[in-house]
Design a protein around this motif. Structure first.
Motif, PDB file in Angstrom:
ATOM      1  N   PRO A 129       0.838  -1.201   0.000  1.00 36.52           N
ATOM      2  CA  PRO A 129       0.000   0.000   0.000  1.00 36.52           C
ATOM      3  C   PRO A 129       0.873   1.252   0.000  1.00 36.52           C
ATOM      4  O   PRO A 129       1.816   1.363   0.778  1.00 36.52           O
ATOM      5  N   GLY A 130       0.580   2.156  -0.890  1.00 38.85           N
ATOM      6  CA  GLY A 130       1.290   3.431  -0.907  1.00 38.85           C
ATOM      7  C   GLY A 130       2.587   3.407  -1.689  1.00 38.85           C
ATOM      8  O   GLY A 130       3.058   2.377  -2.161  1.00 38.85           O
ATOM      9  N   TYR A 131       3.171   4.593  -1.839  1.00 38.84           N
ATOM     10  CA  TYR A 131       4.388   4.800  -2.603  1.00 38.84           C
ATOM     11  C   TYR A 131       5.632   4.517  -1.767  1.00 38.84           C
ATOM     12  O   TYR A 131       5.622   4.696  -0.547  1.00 38.84           O
ATOM     13  N   SER A 132       6.704   4.118  -2.431  1.00 34.45           N
ATOM     14  CA  SER A 132       8.016   4.195  -1.787  1.00 34.45           C
ATOM     15  C   SER A 132       8.383   5.666  -1.671  1.00 34.45           C
ATOM     16  O   SER A 132       8.087   6.463  -2.571  1.00 34.45           O
ATOM     17  N   ARG A 133       9.046   6.036  -0.567  1.00 35.15           N
ATOM     18  CA  ARG A 133       9.263   7.452  -0.264  1.00 35.15           C
ATOM     19  C   ARG A 133      10.753   7.754  -0.186  1.00 35.15           C
ATOM     20  O   ARG A 133      11.572   6.935   0.214  1.00 35.15           O
ATOM     21  N   MET A 137      10.428  12.777   2.763  1.00 31.80           N
ATOM     22  CA  MET A 137       9.406  11.740   2.639  1.00 31.80           C
ATOM     23  C   MET A 137       8.189  12.176   1.829  1.00 31.80           C
ATOM     24  O   MET A 137       7.347  11.349   1.482  1.00 31.80           O
ATOM     25  N   LYS A 138       8.089  13.449   1.510  1.00 34.38           N
ATOM     26  CA  LYS A 138       6.998  13.913   0.660  1.00 34.38           C
ATOM     27  C   LYS A 138       7.347  13.758  -0.819  1.00 34.38           C
ATOM     28  O   LYS A 138       6.513  13.987  -1.684  1.00 34.38           O
ATOM     29  N   ARG A 139       8.586  13.371  -1.097  1.00 36.15           N
ATOM     30  CA  ARG A 139       9.093  13.350  -2.472  1.00 36.15           C
ATOM     31  C   ARG A 139       9.181  11.933  -3.031  1.00 36.15           C
ATOM     32  O   ARG A 139       9.310  10.953  -2.306  1.00 36.15           O
ATOM     33  N   LEU A 163       7.079  16.113  -5.764  1.00 38.55           N
ATOM     34  CA  LEU A 163       6.211  15.656  -4.690  1.00 38.55           C
ATOM     35  C   LEU A 163       5.488  14.395  -5.139  1.00 38.55           C
ATOM     36  O   LEU A 163       5.118  14.263  -6.312  1.00 38.55           O
ATOM     37  N   ILE A 164       5.288  13.464  -4.218  1.00 37.67           N
ATOM     38  CA  ILE A 164       4.575  12.236  -4.547  1.00 37.67           C
ATOM     39  C   ILE A 164       3.166  12.582  -5.020  1.00 37.67           C
ATOM     40  O   ILE A 164       2.454  13.364  -4.396  1.00 37.67           O
TER      41      ILE A 164
END
Length: 528
Positions: free
Chosen positions: A169-173, A178-180, A442-443
């Protein structure tokens, strides 16, 4: 007799304190290299079991907790057992089994591993355990490496912009912010290596996916000449472009990996082209003075004030000054006027259906899916990928049967010819340009420019391109400098990249994943 007891106890205590003082500490793990880890093992200060455990502790502390980098799909449950086996061999023989003895590796989860699932980032392949290792994985295991974890990727390795899959679940950060984004598709590998979850990493690159994540995480990423490294056992995206390669914290470590994985493999016919073109070893080209007298061509077509972030543009110009200061002759600039026209003229010809179906067929009778059609019907993939899969599967023509196939081959040949002509006429050893002309986005941001320059030259030509850290923007975001060379010019690229790295030392570790506190060792140290 009693008069000897206290002195003996004091002596044992003193020796115990010395032994404890010499033991490898978690703080030393930060930015550790293959050579420093091997030195610690040879000095008796570190075992492979201890090393693996320290990396596992970091994964446990930082991947799904703390900064929640979300880079790991699966930790290898047999990693400690393999480390113990290697320690036993070293204890008995006094020799390491190979150049990567005991070194924990982060492996992108599109490399086949016979003892763990290879998901390619898709939920549909969660239980797919290949019958054997990918050629590259087999090579690193034979060299003594330990696969500590399989890392997240952009599902089907389909995006160079982000790393998100249906497995996690979710993006690798990005550990630097961590917002990128980590870039893609090897973003999980790069973020894990940057955060010291393993000593070295393996990625794959179809258009951008080794050099992009390396740039965004202040790492070294090698996209080698197409044909230098076998793709057998790597889940394909487009075999005209696909290649594997190392993602590491230093040029030397990347070179150590390249030495192990380069070579002919009869299962991948393109590697025939490498025969007679691979030196006895690549480490011989690690020359810190390698930039002296080197001719560096600046490829400004990929970095202008109009198409670049001002900070990255300034870093690039500073990098040119750094090259000059290290003794290089900088030719500013080298141009290929037809580049934009050629890159805009390529027809989009899907290769995924044919290539991936062949990959599935090689997984044997226990494969959870036998075709791309079956995966699509399962609906077990990330929604962003649906149109890509449907479009690829709907095109039932073999790639070579498309009208644009021969045109694309001609364009590739033309681009190779023009680049070689430009480099030869200016007598440059390499071309340089920023790996990205913009910092990590930014993600979730797919509107502002990504700034990637990774897919312009190397993938369509098959020529090698290496990315090394170029510095940081004022808000601490990494940038990478790319060195592009002639086919099979890895020795030249290694020499120049290493010299630049040693002259600048731009890499620094992310603040989000500091050293862990040393665990209290309650066991008694046996003195032998």
């Amino acid at each position: 007799m009693k008069k000897f007891v206290l002195p003996l106890l004091a002596c044992l205590l003193f020796l115990t304190q010395i032994a404890r003082g010499q033991s490898f500490k978690p703080a030393q793990l930060r930015e550790a290299t293959v050579s420093s880890l091997h030195e610690a093992m040879q000095n008796g200060n570190l075992t492979a079991v201890q090393l693996v455990q320290m990396y596992l502790d970091r994964i446990d502390a930082y991947d799904k907790q703390g900064p929640y980098l979300n880079t790991i799909i699966m930790v290898n449950p047999k990693a400690l057992a393999e480390a113990n086996r290697l320690d036993s061999i070293y204890k008995v023989t006094g020799k390491m089994v190979g150049p990567l003895h005991g070194i924990p590796v982060i492996v992108k989860d599109n490399y086949d591993t016979y003892d763990m699932p290879t998901t390619n980032g898709t939920l549909a392949m969660k239980k797919s355990i290949p019958p054997d290792d990918a050629f590259v994985v087999k090579r690193i295991r034979e060299a003594g490496a330990i696969i500590i974890a399989k890392s997240n990727l952009a599902e089907f390795a389909s995006s160079g912009q982000f790393s998100v899959s249906s497995i996690l679940p979710g993006y690798s950060r990005n550990p630097y912010d961590m917002k990128r984004t980590t870039a893609g598709s090897s973003g999980g590998t790069a973020a894990a290596v940057a955060a010291d979850f393993g000593a070295i990493g393996l990625g794959t690159d179809t258009g951008s996916s080794i050099r992009g994540p390396a740039s965004h995480q202040s790492l070294v990423g090698f996209r080698p000449t197409l044909g230098l490294i076998s793709r057998d056992g790597i889940a394909p995206l487009a075999m005209t472009n696909d290649t594997g390669g190392p993602i590491c914290r230093t040029v030397e470590d990347a070179v150590r990996v390249l030495e192990v994985i380069a070579g002919h493999d009869k299962a991948d016919t393109v590697t025939r082209q490498s025969e007679g073109k691979i030196p006895a070893g690549y480490r011989q080209f690690l020359d810190k003075n390698g930039l002296k007298g080197a001719r560096i061509g600046v490829f400004r077509q990929l970095c202008t004030p109009k198409n670049s972030d001002p900070q990255v543009y300034a870093l690039f110009n500073k990098a040119l000054d750094e090259l000059r200061a290290a003794g290089a002759i900088v030719i500013d600039s080298v141009r290929v006027p037809e580049l934009d026209t050629i890159n805009k003229s390529f027809d989009t010809i899907p290769q995924l259906r044919r290539d991936f179906n062949l990959y599935l067929a090689n997984l044997g009778p226990n494969a959870p899916h036998k075709s791309l059609t079956s995966i699509i019907k399962s609906k077990q993939f990330h929604p962003y990928l649906e149109k890509t899969l449907l479009d690829a599967n709907a095109d039932t023509l073999a790639p070579e049967a498309h009208k644009g196939w021969k045109k694309n081959l001609a364009l590739r040949a033309r681009l190779r010819q023009l680049l070689l002509r430009a480099m030869d006429s200016t007598q440059v050893d390499v071309l340089v340009y920023p790996s990205f002309s913009y910092p990590p986005r930014l993600i979730g941001d797919l509107n502002t420019p990504s700034g990637t320059n990774n897919n312009a030259l190397s993938p369509p030509t098959g020529f090698p391109a290496f990315s090394v850290p170029m510095g940081f923007t004022y808000d601490g975001l990494p940038a990478g400098l790319q060195f592009f060379g002639r086919p099979y010019s890895e020795p030249v690229l290694i020499k120049l990249c290493y010299a630049y790295e040693q002259a600048t030392h731009h890499r620094r570790p992310p603040e989000s994943t500091p050293p862990l506190p040393k665990k209290k060792n309650k066991s008694v140290i046996a003195l032998r």
